[in-house]
Motif scaffolding. Structure first.
Motif, PDB file in Angstrom:
ATOM      1  N   ALA A  30      89.431  15.822 -35.077  1.00  0.00           N
ATOM      2  CA  ALA A  30      88.422  15.733 -36.224  1.00  0.00           C
ATOM      3  C   ALA A  30      88.176  14.517 -36.723  1.00  0.00           C
ATOM      4  O   ALA A  30      87.398  14.222 -37.687  1.00  0.00           O
ATOM      5  CB  ALA A  30      89.193  16.611 -37.499  1.00  0.00           C
ATOM      6  N   LYS A  31      88.920  13.383 -36.156  1.00  0.00           N
ATOM      7  CA  LYS A  31      88.609  11.967 -36.348  1.00  0.00           C
ATOM      8  C   LYS A  31      89.152  11.597 -37.706  1.00  0.00           C
ATOM      9  O   LYS A  31      88.585  10.745 -38.278  1.00  0.00           O
ATOM     10  CB  LYS A  31      87.243  11.636 -36.091  1.00  0.00           C
ATOM     11  CG  LYS A  31      86.727  11.687 -34.678  1.00  0.00           C
ATOM     12  CD  LYS A  31      85.428  11.328 -34.315  1.00  0.00           C
ATOM     13  CE  LYS A  31      84.641  11.308 -32.997  1.00  0.00           C
ATOM     14  NZ  LYS A  31      85.146  12.361 -32.023  1.00  0.00           N
ATOM     15  N   GLU A  50      81.970  16.464 -45.095  1.00  0.00           N
ATOM     16  CA  GLU A  50      81.878  15.798 -43.823  1.00  0.00           C
ATOM     17  C   GLU A  50      83.324  16.035 -42.973  1.00  0.00           C
ATOM     18  O   GLU A  50      83.165  16.484 -41.729  1.00  0.00           O
ATOM     19  CB  GLU A  50      81.665  14.355 -43.628  1.00  0.00           C
ATOM     20  CG  GLU A  50      80.123  14.122 -44.124  1.00  0.00           C
ATOM     21  CD  GLU A  50      80.138  14.120 -45.748  1.00  0.00           C
ATOM     22  OE1 GLU A  50      81.134  13.841 -46.320  1.00  0.00           O
ATOM     23  OE2 GLU A  50      79.126  14.132 -46.118  1.00  0.00           O
ATOM     24  N   VAL A  51      84.166  15.719 -43.534  1.00  0.00           N
ATOM     25  CA  VAL A  51      85.664  16.061 -43.045  1.00  0.00           C
ATOM     26  C   VAL A  51      85.913  17.637 -42.781  1.00  0.00           C
ATOM     27  O   VAL A  51      86.311  18.088 -41.808  1.00  0.00           O
ATOM     28  CB  VAL A  51      86.781  15.157 -43.857  1.00  0.00           C
ATOM     29  CG1 VAL A  51      88.158  15.952 -43.255  1.00  0.00           C
ATOM     30  CG2 VAL A  51      86.589  13.821 -43.592  1.00  0.00           C
ATOM     31  N   GLU A  53      83.585  19.947 -42.302  1.00  0.00           N
ATOM     32  CA  GLU A  53      82.897  20.125 -41.134  1.00  0.00           C
ATOM     33  C   GLU A  53      83.633  19.875 -39.883  1.00  0.00           C
ATOM     34  O   GLU A  53      83.496  20.596 -39.033  1.00  0.00           O
ATOM     35  CB  GLU A  53      81.542  19.771 -41.345  1.00  0.00           C
ATOM     36  CG  GLU A  53      80.705  19.825 -40.074  1.00  0.00           C
ATOM     37  CD  GLU A  53      80.379  21.343 -39.948  1.00  0.00           C
ATOM     38  OE1 GLU A  53      79.927  21.903 -38.803  1.00  0.00           O
ATOM     39  OE2 GLU A  53      80.153  22.095 -40.852  1.00  0.00           O
ATOM     40  N   ARG A  54      84.092  18.628 -39.894  1.00  0.00           N
ATOM     41  CA  ARG A  54      84.440  18.136 -38.434  1.00  0.00           C
ATOM     42  C   ARG A  54      86.101  18.967 -38.099  1.00  0.00           C
ATOM     43  O   ARG A  54      86.248  19.198 -37.031  1.00  0.00           O
ATOM     44  CB  ARG A  54      84.980  16.747 -38.588  1.00  0.00           C
ATOM     45  CG  ARG A  54      83.635  15.788 -38.666  1.00  0.00           C
ATOM     46  CD  ARG A  54      84.143  14.361 -38.115  1.00  0.00           C
ATOM     47  NE  ARG A  54      85.105  13.797 -38.954  1.00  0.00           N
ATOM     48  CZ  ARG A  54      85.099  12.767 -39.970  1.00  0.00           C
ATOM     49  NH1 ARG A  54      83.672  12.635 -40.336  1.00  0.00           N
ATOM     50  NH2 ARG A  54      86.091  12.467 -40.274  1.00  0.00           N
ATOM     51  N   VAL A  57      84.737  22.366 -36.747  1.00  0.00           N
ATOM     52  CA  VAL A  57      84.337  22.245 -35.408  1.00  0.00           C
ATOM     53  C   VAL A  57      85.370  22.215 -34.460  1.00  0.00           C
ATOM     54  O   VAL A  57      85.522  22.898 -33.513  1.00  0.00           O
ATOM     55  CB  VAL A  57      83.196  20.939 -35.382  1.00  0.00           C
ATOM     56  CG1 VAL A  57      83.179  20.809 -33.949  1.00  0.00           C
ATOM     57  CG2 VAL A  57      82.063  21.544 -36.137  1.00  0.00           C
ATOM     58  N   ALA A  58      86.386  21.425 -35.011  1.00  0.00           N
ATOM     59  CA  ALA A  58      87.592  21.325 -34.005  1.00  0.00           C
ATOM     60  C   ALA A  58      88.296  22.668 -33.925  1.00  0.00           C
ATOM     61  O   ALA A  58      89.096  22.629 -32.892  1.00  0.00           O
ATOM     62  CB  ALA A  58      88.399  19.995 -34.626  1.00  0.00           C
ATOM     63  N   THR A  63      82.637  26.542 -41.216  1.00  0.00           N
ATOM     64  CA  THR A  63      83.239  25.679 -42.367  1.00  0.00           C
ATOM     65  C   THR A  63      83.906  26.336 -43.502  1.00  0.00           C
ATOM     66  O   THR A  63      84.926  26.213 -44.174  1.00  0.00           O
ATOM     67  CB  THR A  63      82.245  24.760 -42.919  1.00  0.00           C
ATOM     68  OG1 THR A  63      81.823  23.887 -41.665  1.00  0.00           O
ATOM     69  CG2 THR A  63      82.888  23.573 -44.002  1.00  0.00           C
TER      70      THR A  63
END
Length: 83
Positions: A30-31, A50-51, A53-54, A57-58, A63
């Motif tokens: 997720a960076k 944004e986080v 969402e990441r 996805v991960a 979401t």
């Protein structure tokens, strides 16, 4: 009363564990930092859209699966109550 969307810390941790991902692994995907993910799961922090969402996805989930509605009840000021 104000309603906002934030991270559902219980769902986040449960989905991470179900997917057999460690905190360092999910954080990397997720960076975000491991510390930030630990704080999200503890309920000490919240994440931007944004986080969220990441993270979703991960975890390969929508979401909404890791989101919760957060309700903040605002107490009126004492002078407003007396009026």
């Amino acid at each position: 009363m104000q309603v906002t969307v934030g991270v559902n810390r219980f769902a986040l941790k449960a989905l991470r564990e179900k997917d057999d991902k460690s905190v360092p692994k999910l954080a990397g995907l997720a960076k975000i930092s491991r510390e930030f993910l630990y704080r999200l799961e503890a309920g000490d922090r919240d994440a931007s859209p944004e986080v969220r969402e990441r993270l979703a996805v991960a975890l390969n989930v929508p979401t909404k699966a890791i989101e919760a509605q957060l309700i903040e009840v605002v107490q009126p000021a004492m002078e407003d109550v007396a009026a």
